[in-house]
Design a protein around this motif. Structure first.
Motif, short mmCIF file in Angstrom:
data_model
loop_
_atom_site.label_atom_id
_atom_site.label_comp_id
_atom_site.label_asym_id
_atom_site.label_seq_id
_atom_site.Cartn_x
_atom_site.Cartn_y
_atom_site.Cartn_z
N PRO A 1 0.83 -1.20 0.00
CA PRO A 1 0.00 0.00 0.00
C PRO A 1 0.87 1.25 0.00
CG PRO A 1 -0.13 -1.13 2.12
CD PRO A 1 0.71 -1.95 1.22
N THR A 2 0.35 2.28 -0.58
CA THR A 2 1.04 3.56 -0.65
C THR A 2 0.74 4.36 0.62
OG1 THR A 2 0.85 3.56 -3.04
CG2 THR A 2 1.29 5.67 -1.98
N GLY A 3 1.79 4.94 1.19
CA GLY A 3 1.63 5.75 2.39
C GLY A 3 1.32 7.19 2.04
N GLY A 4 1.21 8.00 3.08
CA GLY A 4 0.95 9.43 2.89
C GLY A 4 2.17 10.16 2.37
N ILE A 5 1.98 11.35 1.93
CA ILE A 5 3.06 12.19 1.43
C ILE A 5 3.85 12.73 2.62
CG2 ILE A 5 3.62 14.31 0.18
CD1 ILE A 5 1.11 13.82 -1.49
N GLY A 6 5.15 12.60 2.53
CA GLY A 6 6.03 13.05 3.61
C GLY A 6 6.28 14.55 3.55
N PRO A 7 7.02 15.08 4.54
CA PRO A 7 7.33 16.50 4.56
C PRO A 7 8.28 16.87 3.42
CG PRO A 7 8.51 15.38 6.31
CD PRO A 7 7.58 14.37 5.68
N THR A 8 8.27 18.11 3.03
CA THR A 8 9.16 18.61 1.99
C THR A 8 10.60 18.53 2.47
OG1 THR A 8 7.45 20.10 1.21
CG2 THR A 8 9.70 20.60 0.53
N GLY A 9 11.49 18.09 1.62
CA GLY A 9 12.91 17.97 1.96
C GLY A 9 13.64 19.30 1.82
N LEU A 10 14.95 19.25 2.03
CA LEU A 10 15.79 20.43 1.91
C LEU A 10 15.82 20.92 0.47
CD1 LEU A 10 18.82 19.30 4.09
CD2 LEU A 10 16.90 20.75 4.78
N LEU A 11 15.91 22.22 0.30
CA LEU A 11 15.95 22.81 -1.03
C LEU A 11 17.32 23.40 -1.31
CD1 LEU A 11 12.48 24.62 -0.96
CD2 LEU A 11 13.06 22.44 -2.03
N GLY A 12 18.30 22.56 -1.56
CA GLY A 12 19.63 23.03 -1.89
C GLY A 12 20.42 23.46 -0.67
N SER A 13 21.51 24.18 -0.93
CA SER A 13 22.37 24.63 0.16
C SER A 13 22.94 26.00 -0.17
CB SER A 13 23.51 23.64 0.38
OG SER A 13 24.34 23.57 -0.76
N THR A 14 23.43 26.66 0.87
CA THR A 14 24.07 27.96 0.72
C THR A 14 25.39 27.95 1.49
OG1 THR A 14 22.95 28.85 2.67
CG2 THR A 14 21.89 29.22 0.53
N ASN A 15 26.35 28.71 1.03
CA ASN A 15 27.62 28.89 1.73
C ASN A 15 27.61 30.24 2.43
OD1 ASN A 15 28.48 26.49 0.63
ND2 ASN A 15 29.68 27.45 -0.98
N THR A 16 28.07 30.25 3.67
CA THR A 16 28.18 31.50 4.42
C THR A 16 29.60 31.60 4.95
OG1 THR A 16 25.86 31.42 5.07
CG2 THR A 16 27.31 32.83 6.37
N THR A 17 30.25 32.71 4.71
CA THR A 17 31.62 32.93 5.16
C THR A 17 31.62 33.84 6.38
OG1 THR A 17 32.43 32.72 2.90
CG2 THR A 17 33.90 33.80 4.48
#
Length: 110
Positions: A1-17
């Motif tokens: 059986p198919t389960g429910g839709i999970g939470p949205t994952g991470l959308l890429g990354s950023t660099n901070t100096t």
């Protein structure tokens, strides 16, 4: 059986100096300088690193990263050290008017 839709994952990354931290000029062997960088609010720390250089760009063999690690949930720390040994145990500084410059960076969730 198919389960429910999970939470949205991470959308890429950023660099901070983070801000560059500098030693005093002509720092002697063993001098350490610490720099940190932190993720912006709401971001997740994925990794980090840093650079350790000399201000004149030609004495970089006299400095090194001693430590590089996550020091808090969203902060990366880098420790630089003056390592110059002239040979034969004669310890020297990094050069007249020259500083060691340490910069940390973090990679955070986008």
């Amino acid at each position: 059986p198919t389960g429910g839709i999970g939470p949205t994952g991470l959308l890429g990354s950023t660099n901070t100096t983070g801000p560059t931290q500098s030693s005093a000029a002509a720092a002697p062997n063993g001098t350490m300088v610490t720099a940190t960088a932190s993720c912006p609010a709401g971001r997740i720390l994925l990794g980090g690193g840093g650079t350790v250089v000399t201000s004149n760009g030609t004495n970089n063999g006299k400095v090194a990263i001693q430590q590089s690690y996550p020091s808090a949930a969203t902060t990366w720390t880098v420790v630089g050290v003056v390592t110059h040994d002239q040979g034969g145990g004669s310890l020297q500084n990094i050069g007249a008017g020259v500083t060691m410059d340490v910069t940390a960076y973090v990679i955070c969730s986008g």
